[in-house]
Design a protein around this motif. Structure first.
Motif, short mmCIF file in Angstrom:
data_model
loop_
_atom_site.label_atom_id
_atom_site.label_comp_id
_atom_site.label_asym_id
_atom_site.label_seq_id
_atom_site.Cartn_x
_atom_site.Cartn_y
_atom_site.Cartn_z
N ARG A 70 0.81 -1.22 0.00
CA ARG A 70 0.00 0.00 0.00
C ARG A 70 0.84 1.26 0.00
NH1 ARG A 70 -2.32 3.20 4.11
NH2 ARG A 70 -1.29 1.91 5.69
N LEU B 296 -8.62 -1.58 8.29
CA LEU B 296 -7.54 -1.51 7.29
C LEU B 296 -6.45 -2.52 7.62
CD1 LEU B 296 -6.21 -0.11 4.86
CD2 LEU B 296 -5.19 1.52 6.47
N ALA C 256 -7.41 -5.94 6.45
CA ALA C 256 -7.27 -6.06 4.99
C ALA C 256 -5.81 -6.12 4.56
CB ALA C 256 -7.97 -4.89 4.31
N ARG C 257 -4.93 -5.49 5.33
CA ARG C 257 -3.51 -5.43 4.98
C ARG C 257 -2.65 -6.19 5.98
NH1 ARG C 257 -5.58 -4.17 0.90
NH2 ARG C 257 -5.50 -2.15 -0.19
N MET D 89 -12.20 -3.89 3.88
CA MET D 89 -12.03 -2.61 3.19
C MET D 89 -13.35 -1.86 3.07
SD MET D 89 -8.95 -1.80 2.65
CE MET D 89 -9.27 -0.39 1.61
N PHE E 121 -13.63 -0.13 6.32
CA PHE E 121 -12.68 0.99 6.35
C PHE E 121 -13.21 2.18 5.55
CE2 PHE E 121 -9.12 3.13 4.14
CZ PHE E 121 -8.48 3.69 5.25
N LYS E 122 -13.69 1.92 4.34
CA LYS E 122 -14.19 3.01 3.50
C LYS E 122 -15.45 3.64 4.08
CE LYS E 122 -12.21 1.15 -0.78
NZ LYS E 122 -12.49 0.51 -2.10
#
Length: 302
Positions: free
Chosen positions: A84, A194, A197-198, A275, A278-279
């Motif tokens: 990212r 986040l 997701a990461r 995600m 997160f968004k």
């Protein structure tokens, strides 16, 4: 080694204004300025001109951008290991550490002077303290030391509403701390989504984020728990008469949606929806503070 140094030096001379702008994390800073603006708007009217208010927000924004630049510099090695962030200007060598620190010093200095001149010394010092809290305490120490890094370090990022209030009044008060509490409670589910997701990125960079140290399922539970806590904290402005029914209805709807997203994330065997959480969290905070502003200046004032 000499070739790497030569390449880094060459890249640093190729940096454009877009690279420096990217280091400022513009979208994040705009969100911080929005929350500071709402804090300013909810403060008692002291008769300050809109120009002074504008320069106050500019000062908060510039110091926030300076903190973001320092974050890029301090995290350059970590950024280079994560998908990212591996293309960030400092991580790839387009901007050298020295040039980055110089840029941070210039925009931070301008921001500090703007706050002293347009607002007051208290706002300037509190904003500088928030910069140190994020760029040094969180980025340099907490991020690398504990899976509770986001919880503890989140206070620095939650300060803008208080800064906006103090820029208008010149003094601390209990009411703006409720706005700080809202962002403080919002920060963990926002960042942990986040991090889920990461997770592979953080594991590769050896950063002790919660899903890395305690597992993704436990982190999902924490995300859900904090969204419920956030929903409770968001009621407080209404309960003390700081806001009215419009805000309460808007906050309730937004928080129910946030909880639904978090519940879906918790129930799914996979974590693709992280995600989406997160968004949505970004949209949630923006609309929540817009609702606070509308509640006062459309419904309350009228």
């Amino acid at each position: 080694m000499s070739k790497a140094i030569t390449l880094t030096s060459s890249l640093s001379h190729c940096a454009s204004w877009r690279d420096y702008l990217a280091m400022c994390k513009g979208k994040v800073v705009l969100m911080l300025v929005l929350t500071a603006w709402v804090g300013l708007a909810l403060a008692p009217d002291t008769g300050r001109s809109w120009m002074l208010q504008l320069f106050s927000l500019l000062g908060i924004g510039l110091l926030s951008a300076a903190a973001a630049v320092i974050n890029h510099i301090v995290d350059r090695e970590i950024d280079s290991k994560m998908a990212r962030t591996r293309h960030r200007p400092v991580a790839v060598g387009k901007v050298s550490e020295g040039r980055g620190f110089a840029f941070a010093a210039v925009i931070g200095g301008i921001g500090f002077v703007a706050l002293v001149g347009a607002a007051n010394w208290l706002t300037a010092l509190l904003t500088l303290l928030a910069l140190v809290g994020y760029a040094v305490v969180y980025t340099l120490f907490l991020k690398r030391a504990t899976p509770q890094n986001i919880v503890i370090g989140g206070l620095a990022g939650a300060m803008p509403p208080l800064l906006g209030w103090v820029s208008e009044t010149g003094q601390l008060a209990a009411a703006p701390w409720l706005l700080v509490m809202i962002i403080f409670a919002w920060t963990p589910p926002h960042f942990w989504a986040l991090a889920i997701a990461r997770e592979a990125d953080y594991r590769r960079a050896n950063i002790p984020m919660l899903p890395v140290t305690h597992g993704i399922d436990f982190c999902k539970t924490c995300v859900l728990g904090y969204t419920i806590l956030l929903a409770l904290v968001c009621v407080l402005p209404y309960l003390i008469g700081m806001s009215g029914l419009f805000y309460l209805l808007a906050a309730s709807a937004l928080n129910l949606m946030f909880i639904a997203y978090a519940w879906r994330l918790k129930r799914e065997p996979q974590h693709q929806s992280a995600m989406r959480v997160f968004k949505f969290s970004i949209l949630h905070l923006m609309l929540l503070f817009v609702a606070l502003f509308i509640d006062k200046w459309v419904f309350y004032v009228a």
